[in-house]
Scaffold this active site. Structure first.
Site, PDB file in Angstrom:
ATOM      1  N   SER A   1       0.834  -1.195   0.000  1.00  8.67           N
ATOM      2  CA  SER A   1       0.000   0.000   0.000  1.00  8.67           C
ATOM      3  C   SER A   1       0.868   1.243   0.000  1.00  8.67           C
ATOM      4  CB  SER A   1      -0.906   0.032   1.233  1.00  8.67           C
ATOM      5  OG  SER A   1      -0.160   0.385   2.393  1.00  8.67           O
ATOM      6  N   ASP A   2       0.333   2.329  -0.590  1.00  8.44           N
ATOM      7  CA  ASP A   2       0.974   3.608  -0.321  1.00  8.44           C
ATOM      8  C   ASP A   2       0.784   3.899   1.162  1.00  8.44           C
ATOM      9  OD1 ASP A   2       2.298   5.996  -0.629  1.00  8.44           O
ATOM     10  OD2 ASP A   2       1.224   6.558  -2.443  1.00  8.44           O
ATOM     11  N   TRP A   3       1.633   4.737   1.698  1.00  5.01           N
ATOM     12  CA  TRP A   3       1.711   4.936   3.147  1.00  5.01           C
ATOM     13  C   TRP A   3       0.427   5.598   3.671  1.00  5.01           C
ATOM     14  CZ3 TRP A   3       5.182   2.350   1.141  1.00  5.01           C
ATOM     15  CH2 TRP A   3       6.305   1.878   1.817  1.00  5.01           C
ATOM     16  N   GLY A   4      -0.328   4.838   4.448  1.00  6.88           N
ATOM     17  CA  GLY A   4      -1.605   5.323   4.935  1.00  6.88           C
ATOM     18  C   GLY A   4      -2.723   5.183   3.917  1.00  6.88           C
ATOM     19  N   GLY A   5      -2.500   4.395   2.870  1.00  9.28           N
ATOM     20  CA  GLY A   5      -3.494   4.240   1.817  1.00  9.28           C
ATOM     21  C   GLY A   5      -4.473   3.106   2.047  1.00  9.28           C
TER      22      GLY A   5
END
Length: 734
Positions: free
Chosen positions: A273-277
């Site tokens: 995942s993108d960070w915090g996605g």
């Protein structure tokens, strides 16, 4: 006894990770080929055997972060952690365990490579391979297992704050350039993590905006570079994007991840995942996400357990224990993670890497010089002879402003960065160089900007020539993550300043430092314009190489420069198309992105895709195809003679576009289908062949959810820019 055998089994994994062309000192050589095939039955059997040794809790732990940039291994079995680093044009400085502050290390300085817009502008796949090898070596030396790059999102709007990290507006160009980059990175035993999958074409509202786009545009424009990264580049990891697509966030989007990526493309790697996605435990579990990364959700607990509360942590574990999610889902994720580890952390044969060496600097400088694009050159303003005893006034903050700092996650801690002013001062020993800042990106007090303007205008009047270094920068609201630009114009009053300087000294050349198109209301009143991108450690040297004529410019624009914002297709259709209504946006431009729009709608751009001038001249002649009629399985061979008819050695990019008149579906006038960059000494010529598979002329037919090759007449366009076609050839597909 059993435990001993189990641990030996783990340690023996590396035996089955093979390497060819090994060197005595692997840190000095990069031609190592690591076996990456998932269909190796011994490899896959080993993965299955490891799975039986892991507890449920250990498996779940492997599916989420343990720190800002790492995910856990299994300490009791000797399975190491995975360490990741932002890219894609350098290895980011070390970040703290569970917050975004820098750690303050003194051994994490690196080589800053040019941003990927510059790489794309080289139109040179072999340089892309060298880029990948070099940055992969730096990642390996810094003990990183996953490089978070390259980025291949399409250039849809010139306002996107992260366009500088990507490879332009054309899916074919991005596809050709991304594959060697990936292979170069991964031959170091470092995974390339291709991002941001998919449709992350703006930073404004990126965390929630829901993108609606047709299947045809999805497959023809926005997915091809990702597909090439997987199918041809064999990328080991993919990063899901922040935005939503058809109501599901892309980091856990069933259609994008399960159906297209893992099923249709047979991707055997890891989705990160993108960070915090990540936004939902069940969707993350079921819809194809393998490792959730980001900051800890529970900031009240100890740093050791801070990430356990994230979506693929304790909530995922509870779903498994309660039988709401089958354990086979977990096992597939862990199997993919173990496969990634075998390619990276468990591969004891991978080289050691190296950093900040002359070879990396040479690659960086070569990419920079090949990527710089000469847009306008009236009366041969460039090159400027270094032997002349003249007065050069250099104006503009961008002549001195560091560009490796800022921009968001891609900011770098460069070992050094040569500014444009420094590069010119080193090269032009015979000239008198005077510098004036002219404008500032700082928050100035009233009257201070006017004072800077006036000082620059006065100095310009006393010069033999003026070099204005303008453009954008890495500040928020410019070329920077987590925000888009507000306008196409140059910021900080630059347009006004350029116009006023020109009134005092007509002998002015503009050097733009940016990763995006800008408007140029002053274009007719200046002698020359050069687009130089963000060039990294060797920026100033590379710019001086081109300005002096030590290197002949050969870069080509990887995206169109519109005259005004509404000439861009995304903006033509109004706010619902860009940026959306705050919740949803509709890609009303559909397949007509970039030059496809300009060509088809007959809207003349300021500068066209593929445009780029040289200090020499080239002639394309004897252009022909091997046949006039083809079948679906044939290959079209375009043959021609390229001659350097000028007075300087140089490189030219021959570009081949193909269009289908009278199609049964709406099509662009023409699409890039092939190109080749050739270096020729003056008066030299070369016979060139550019092969194109007939199957690549297919369109995506949503009615059958597959590609469809139309029979009938096609037109081949051969030239050196999308708007500079030397010859058209008619062919027929039977």
């Amino acid at each position: 006894m059993y435990k001993t055998i189990a641990i030996v089994s783990i340690l023996c994994i590396c035996v089955y990770i093979t390497k060819t062309n090994a060197q005595e000192n692997s840190s000095q050589f990069t031609n190592t080929n690591v076996s990456t095939k998932s269909n190796n039955p011994i490899l896959e059997t080993r993965i299955d055997s490891i799975l039986t040794l892991l507890t449920l809790e250990e498996k779940v732990a492997m599916c989420h972060a343990q720190s800002q940039f790492s995910s856990p291994g299994v300490p009791r079995l000797g399975i190491p952690e995975l360490w990741m680093s932002d890219g894609p044009h350098g290895i980011r400085g070390e970040i703290n365990w569970s917050n975004w502050d820098y750690s303050g290390w003194t051994n994490d300085y690196i080589t800053a490579f040019p941003a990927l817009t510059c790489l794309a502008a080289t139109f040179n796949p072999s340089l892309s391979k060298q880029y990948g090898i070099s940055i992969g070596e730096e990642a390996r030396y810094r003990k990183k297992d996953v490089l978070l790059g390259p980025g291949v999102n399409m250039y849809r709007t010139p306002l996107n704050g992260r366009n500088f990290e990507y490879m332009g507006e054309d899916p074919y160009l991005a596809s050709v350039m991304v594959v060697p980059y990936i292979k170069g990175v991964q031959q170091n035993g470092v995974a390339a993590c291709v991002k941001h999958y998919a449709l992350n074409n703006q930073e404004l509202w990126r965390g929630h905006i829901n993108v609606e786009v047709s299947d045809r545009a999805l497959h023809e424009i926005y997915l091809p570079a990702f597909k090439a990264a997987v199918k041809e580049g064999n990328a080991w990891s993919i990063m899901g994007s922040y935005n939503q697509f058809r109501g599901e966030h892309c980091s856990h989007n069933d259609l994008l991840l399960n159906q297209i990526l893992k099923k249709d493309w047979s991707f055997d790697g890891v989705v990160i995942s993108d960070w915090g996605g990540t936004h939902d435990s069940k969707q993350a579990a079921l819809n194809g996400l393998d490792i959730e990364m980001g900051s800890p959700i529970n900031k009240q607990t100890s740093p050791r357990l801070a990430f356990d509360a994230n979506f693929l942590g304790q909530p995922f574990l509870e779903l498994l224990k309660n039988g709401k999610i089958d354990k086979s889902i977990l096992n597939d994720k862990v199997r993919r993670i173990l496969r990634l580890m075998m390619r990276t952390t468990l591969n004891t044969e991978r080289p050691f890497g190296r950093i900040n060496n002359k070879e990396h600097l040479q690659v960086s400088r070569e990419i920079a010089t090949e990527g710089i694009v000469l847009l306008k050159n009236e009366n041969d303003f460039f090159p400027i002879n270094p032997s002349q005893k003249i007065t050069i006034v250099v104006i503009g903050e961008n002549a001195i402003k560091p560009m490796t700092i800022g921009g968001g996650s891609s900011e770098l801690k460069a070992d050094f960065e040569i500014s444009p002013l420094e590069g010119l001062q080193k090269r032009y020993k015979n000239a008198t160089i005077i510098y004036s800042k002219g404008y500032s990106s700082d928050n100035l007090k009233e009257g201070e900007m006017a004072s800077l303007n006036n000082e620059a205008i006065e100095m310009a009047s006393k010069a033999d020539l003026v070099l204005f270094f303008g453009g954008l920068n890495k500040n928020k609201g410019q070329d920077c993550e987590d925000g888009d630009r507000q306008e196409l114009n140059l910021p900080y009053n630059q347009d006004y300043l350029i116009s006023e300087i020109q009134k005092e000294n007509a002998n002015i050349g503009i050097v733009l430092v940016s990763g995006n198109a800008v408007s140029m209301p002053w274009i007719s009143r200046v002698k020359a314009v050069m687009q130089t991108w963000y060039l990294g450690s060797e920026a100033g040297h590379a710019i001086a190489d081109i300005i002096s004529g030590d290197v002949n410019p050969s870069g080509k624009l990887p995206f169109s420069f519109p005259v005004k914002l509404t000439d861009n297709a995304a903006h033509f259709y109004g706010e619902i198309s860009y940026p959306g209504d705050g919740k949803t946006q509709h890609y009303k431009d559909d397949i007509f992105v970039g030059y496809r729009w300009h060509d088809t709608k007959n809207i003349k751009p300021l500068f066209s895709f593929g445009h780029g001038l040289s200090y020499t001249s080239f002639k394309l002649s004897d252009i022909k195809t091997n046949k006039k009629t083809y079948t679906a399985t044939d290959r079209i061979n375009i043959m021609l003679k390229l001659t350097n008819i000028g007075n300087m050695d140089g490189s030219e990019v021959v570009q081949v576009y193909i269009g289908k008149p009278e199609s049964k579906v709406t099509r662009a006038l023409k699409e890039l289908k092939g190109f080749k960059k050739i270096f020729l000494k003056k008066s030299e010529h070369s016979i060139i062949n550019i092969p194109i598979n007939v199957a690549s002329l297919s369109f995506y037919d949503a009615s059958i959810s597959n590609w469809n090759l139309e029979k009938g007449d096609y037109i081949i366009y051969i030239g050196n820019a999308s708007n500079n076609i030397s010859k058209k050839i008619n062919i027929t597909i039977e």
